[in-house]
Design a protein around this motif. Structure first.
Motif, PDB file in Angstrom:
ATOM      1  N   GLU A 131      12.944  -0.705   4.329  1.00  0.00           N
ATOM      2  CA  GLU A 131      11.707  -0.759   5.119  1.00  0.00           C
ATOM      3  C   GLU A 131      10.943   0.559   5.093  1.00  0.00           C
ATOM      4  OE1 GLU A 131      12.115  -2.463   8.988  1.00  0.00           O
ATOM      5  OE2 GLU A 131      13.139  -4.242   8.209  1.00  0.00           O
ATOM      6  N   ARG A 132      11.650   1.665   5.051  1.00  0.00           N
ATOM      7  CA  ARG A 132      10.982   2.968   5.005  1.00  0.00           C
ATOM      8  C   ARG A 132      10.175   3.108   3.722  1.00  0.00           C
ATOM      9  NH1 ARG A 132      11.860   7.212   2.424  1.00  0.00           N
ATOM     10  NH2 ARG A 132      13.978   6.680   1.796  1.00  0.00           N
ATOM     11  N   GLU A 133      10.778   2.749   2.607  1.00  0.00           N
ATOM     12  CA  GLU A 133      10.073   2.823   1.322  1.00  0.00           C
ATOM     13  C   GLU A 133       8.861   1.894   1.315  1.00  0.00           C
ATOM     14  OE1 GLU A 133      12.677   2.045  -1.951  1.00  0.00           O
ATOM     15  OE2 GLU A 133      13.846   3.872  -1.627  1.00  0.00           O
ATOM     16  N   CYS A 134       9.021   0.703   1.872  1.00  0.00           N
ATOM     17  CA  CYS A 134       7.910  -0.253   1.921  1.00  0.00           C
ATOM     18  C   CYS A 134       6.773   0.281   2.798  1.00  0.00           C
ATOM     19  CB  CYS A 134       8.386  -1.612   2.422  1.00  0.00           C
ATOM     20  SG  CYS A 134       9.402  -2.507   1.233  1.00  0.00           S
ATOM     21  N   ALA A 135       7.123   0.861   3.939  1.00  0.00           N
ATOM     22  CA  ALA A 135       6.102   1.422   4.829  1.00  0.00           C
ATOM     23  C   ALA A 135       5.383   2.591   4.160  1.00  0.00           C
ATOM     24  CB  ALA A 135       6.734   1.852   6.141  1.00  0.00           C
ATOM     25  N   GLU A 136       6.131   3.415   3.440  1.00  0.00           N
ATOM     26  CA  GLU A 136       5.507   4.542   2.719  1.00  0.00           C
ATOM     27  C   GLU A 136       4.559   4.030   1.643  1.00  0.00           C
ATOM     28  OE1 GLU A 136       8.737   6.942   1.263  1.00  0.00           O
ATOM     29  OE2 GLU A 136       9.214   7.717   3.271  1.00  0.00           O
ATOM     30  N   ARG A 137       4.988   3.025   0.915  1.00  0.00           N
ATOM     31  CA  ARG A 137       4.143   2.457  -0.135  1.00  0.00           C
ATOM     32  C   ARG A 137       2.882   1.837   0.473  1.00  0.00           C
ATOM     33  NH1 ARG A 137       1.785   2.795  -4.870  1.00  0.00           N
ATOM     34  NH2 ARG A 137       1.298   0.762  -5.736  1.00  0.00           N
ATOM     35  N   LEU A 138       3.037   1.147   1.585  1.00  0.00           N
ATOM     36  CA  LEU A 138       1.892   0.541   2.257  1.00  0.00           C
ATOM     37  C   LEU A 138       0.892   1.624   2.677  1.00  0.00           C
ATOM     38  CD1 LEU A 138       0.547  -2.019   3.325  1.00  0.00           C
ATOM     39  CD2 LEU A 138       1.880  -1.735   5.421  1.00  0.00           C
ATOM     40  N   ALA A 139       1.381   2.701   3.243  1.00  0.00           N
ATOM     41  CA  ALA A 139       0.492   3.796   3.652  1.00  0.00           C
ATOM     42  C   ALA A 139      -0.204   4.406   2.444  1.00  0.00           C
ATOM     43  CB  ALA A 139       1.294   4.861   4.403  1.00  0.00           C
ATOM     44  N   GLU A 140       0.497   4.483   1.340  1.00  0.00           N
ATOM     45  CA  GLU A 140      -0.047   5.068   0.111  1.00  0.00           C
ATOM     46  C   GLU A 140      -1.225   4.259  -0.447  1.00  0.00           C
ATOM     47  OE1 GLU A 140       1.781   5.281  -4.337  1.00  0.00           O
ATOM     48  OE2 GLU A 140       3.068   6.067  -2.734  1.00  0.00           O
ATOM     49  N   ILE A 141      -1.171   2.950  -0.321  1.00  0.00           N
ATOM     50  CA  ILE A 141      -2.196   2.092  -0.940  1.00  0.00           C
ATOM     51  C   ILE A 141      -3.138   1.457   0.074  1.00  0.00           C
ATOM     52  CG2 ILE A 141      -0.752   1.601  -2.950  1.00  0.00           C
ATOM     53  CD1 ILE A 141      -0.167  -1.167  -1.714  1.00  0.00           C
ATOM     54  N   GLU A 142      -3.005   1.806   1.336  1.00  0.00           N
ATOM     55  CA  GLU A 142      -3.726   1.140   2.425  1.00  0.00           C
ATOM     56  C   GLU A 142      -5.239   1.055   2.218  1.00  0.00           C
ATOM     57  OE1 GLU A 142      -2.846  -0.414   6.433  1.00  0.00           O
ATOM     58  OE2 GLU A 142      -1.788   1.429   5.930  1.00  0.00           O
TER      59      GLU A 142
END
Length: 176
Positions: A18-29
């Motif tokens: 989940e941490r990696e997914c949240a980081e990726r989401l923030a990166e491409i938001e």
């Protein structure tokens, strides 16, 4: 980047960090391209932010309809249906996934058809309709072979078939 670490053997849902997914989401938001919108929907879905995922999935379907190809639209509709599935709207998800699978097969887009059948099977599996799940997973396997999928993709379909067969055997019989 593949954020899927595996699949839960009981639910067949993706296992992710989940941490990696949240980081990726923030990166491409802030990005707005169709492939990024699809990725954002998926990330929101696996992070269980289903209201946001549904809203963005609907926007993604609209964008694909207006500016994408027919394949883009099918991918967006399948993803939208998986959000419906995760929200528990199994009948609506099943209908959408069946339409997408049929259209993709009719056009000879075996990879997209296999993807839609796999999700149709997962939806049926979650709705405890293990016979439909098994048939959808088998169709996905056949189409993946037709599309020349690698062994990893074929193995995913085989594990899903096994899970549906196991759950079907465990389900109590229906008296007529």
């Amino acid at each position: 980047m593949n954020l899927i670490q595996g699949y839960d053997p009981d639910t067949l849902r993706e296992l992710v960090d989940e941490r990696e997914c949240a980081e990726r989401l923030a990166e491409i938001e802030s990005q707005r391209s169709l492939p990024v919108l699809l990725e954002r929907v998926w990330l929101l879905k696996v992070l269980d932010r289903l209201d946001e995922a549904l809203e963005l999935a609907e926007e993604t379907v609209r964008q694909a309809r207006m500016a994408g190809t027919r394949k883009d639209l099918l991918r967006a509709r399948v993803l939208h249906a998986t959000v419906l599935q995760n929200r528990g709207a199994h009948a609506a998800a099943a209908q959408e996934l069946a339409h997408c699978a049929n259209e993709a097969e009719g056009r000879g887009w075996f990879g997209i058809a296999a993807f839609a059948h796999q999700h149709h099977g997962r939806n049926a599996y979650e709705a405890h309709d293990f016979d439909v799940a098994r048939e959808s997973f088998k169709r996905s396997l056949f189409l993946r072979r037709e599309a020349g999928a690698d062994d990893t993709e074929l193995e995913k379909a085989l594990r899903a078939i096994d899970a549906a067969e196991r759950r079907s055997a465990e389900a109590p019989g229906v008296l007529v």
